[in-house]
Design a protein around this motif. Structure first.
Motif: not given
Length: 479
Positions: A116-141
């Motif tokens: 289902y990648s639809r021409m994508g490379d299936g990867r996530a970049v560092l900046r978006s991964s940091i933002r997701e990690y931090l924000c999901s834990e911020a919301m939990h907090g």
């Protein structure tokens, strides 16, 4: 405690029906490095927290262990436009763990291409991964329902977005990653057997009380309406903007799902658009509650083959009242009111928000300082306004609504008005350090965000006004 590998079970969602998912081998990540791990979450899952020298666990979290995972198929309305097939383009279900809080799915985001990648490379970049990690834990907090982040693994491998960027894989944790779009896919394509199987699975696993209802599917929809309404209220009061509230990013469990171009309000702007890819402002802060209802209407359409239209319409009609009740309760707590009186308090709140909007008053600082103001400790909140006479008039009306012990009221307000939230500049500071292979700032920020209501824990730098350079930050759907 056992390791993740020892506790991991096959995904039950993927096994329910042959059409739900495709088996996929993750694409190995070159030279993986465990950059950060959530030790508290690992403990709640009943597993040892992964460490850099736990080679097998790091390989698993990077997608390098060699075993199969599952990519699920779904559809969705993206910015209001129907897209008949989307699916997990770069997310893979490793399996699940039976924890003290119930079954928890483990998903890798950025582990390579899927069907289902639809021409994508299936990867996530560092900046978006940091933002997701931090924000999901911020919301939990903050106490807001959300998916979680167990770990982030980085790599020197690079992919092209607007420019060449390094990659990362985040291990996400949730009771379920099922979205409105999963139901939309099977309904749109007329696959009613699979649609029924999906509804039965969700009811039996996540909403078992609905099974006793005369119409379990209708009862399920009513539960999703209620959870979505309260989630929208949660977002609004902390100033959270999701940025891409497509139906494929809406959780059937009422969780905050998929942290892409999100943002927390700095200066209050009711029409704030956090996503540079949303020029029309479809997902602006003040439009989120209405979009929540619109998305629920799409889910109702998908469920129509399984239940009656009249019941779905009646359940959906309750959304507005549920949202307003939840919003009033949350603002009552933020204002330190013992109760909420519609005729007095909506005008009081509206007058406040109008001045804040006109002056772009900092959202988080105002509410935090209001606790001290209401406790009669100081009036630093007044310094946030230019038109202080206008604020004084509002404050006089506000004080007439306050009753009871001032100190107790102030403590209660500080327990619901966070001192810090994940502002864009904070995430950007962590990203810039990480690009130099320094993840200590990310770890320090994650620790602070886990205690957003606490004072005096040595992270005062995060609790002030954003720096001037923060005005130039922009986030978009590219990740």
């Amino acid at each position: 405690m056992p390791t993740l590998q020892q506790r991991l079970l096959p995904s039950r969602h993927a096994a329910v029906h042959a059409e739900f998912a495709r088996r996929v081998l993750p694409t190995p990540l070159p030279s993986p490095r465990l950059a950060i791990v959530n030790t508290a979450l690992a403990a709640s899952l009943g597993i040892d927290a992964p460490t850099a020298d736990a080679v097998g666990t790091v390989a698993l979290l990077a997608g390098n262990a060699g075993g199969e995972a599952a990519a699920t198929v779904y559809a969705g309305h993206q910015f209001g436009v129907w897209v008949p097939q989307l699916g997990d383009g770069r997310a893979l279900l490793l399996g699940e763990i039976d924890s003290a809080d119930g079954p928890q799915e483990i998903q890798l985001k950025g582990a390579g291409q899927t069907p289902y990648s639809r021409m994508g490379d299936g990867r996530a970049v560092l900046r978006s991964s940091i933002r997701e990690y931090l924000c999901s834990e911020a919301m939990h907090g903050l106490g807001i329902p959300t998916t979680r982040a167990l770990s982030m693994v980085t790599s020197p491998a690079r992919v092209r977005r607007e420019q060449m960027e390094t990659t990362a894989v985040v291990a996400r944790v949730s009771p379920s990653f099922i979205r409105f779009g999963h139901f939309e896919f099977f309904a749109h394509h007329g696959r009613l057997e699979a649609l029924r199987a999906l509804a039965d699975y969700v009811i039996d696993r996540h909403f078992p009380a609905c099974r006793a209802h005369a119409d379990p599917v209708l009862a399920l929809f009513g539960e999703v309406v209620a959870r979505t309404a309260t989630l929208m209220a949660d977002w609004q009061v902390v100033g959270f903007c999701h940025g891409v509230m497509n139906t494929d990013n809406m959780s059937i469990l009422g969780l905050t799902l998929d942290y892409g171009p999100f943002g927390f309000l700095d200066g209050f702007d009711a029409g704030h658009i956090c996503n540079h890819s949303d020029p029309s402002g479809r997902y602006a802060w003040d439009r989120q509650p209405g979009i929540g209802q619109w998305n629920l209407a799409c889910l109702a359409s998908a469920l129509l083959p399984l239940t009656g239209q009249a019941g779905l319409e009646a359940a959906l009609a309750r959304y507005t009242g549920l949202f307003e009740t939840a919003l009033a309760a949350r603002f009552a707590a933020k204002l330190g009111l013992a109760d909420w009186e519609d005729e007095r308090d909506w005008p009081l709140l509206t007058a406040l928000l109008e001045q804040m909007n006109a002056e772009r008053t900092d959202w988080t600082l105002f509410w935090r300082r209001l606790g001290d103001f209401a406790a009669q400790r100081n009036e630093a909140v007044r310094d946030l306004f230019v038109d202080r006479e206008r604020f004084d008039r509002w404050a006089a009306d506000y004080r007439r609504r306050l009753h009871g012990d001032a100190a107790a009221r102030g403590r209660a307000m500080q327990a619901v008005n966070p001192r810090i939230v994940l502002r864009n500049w904070m995430a950007e500071a962590a990203i810039r350090a990480a690009e130099q292979e320094d993840f200590s700032l990310m770890a320090a920020l994650a620790a602070a965000l886990a205690r957003p209501y606490a004072d005096g824990i040595g992270d005062e730098a995060w609790a002030g006004l954003p720096p001037d350079w923060a005005d130039g930050l922009s986030v978009s759907c590219s990740s």
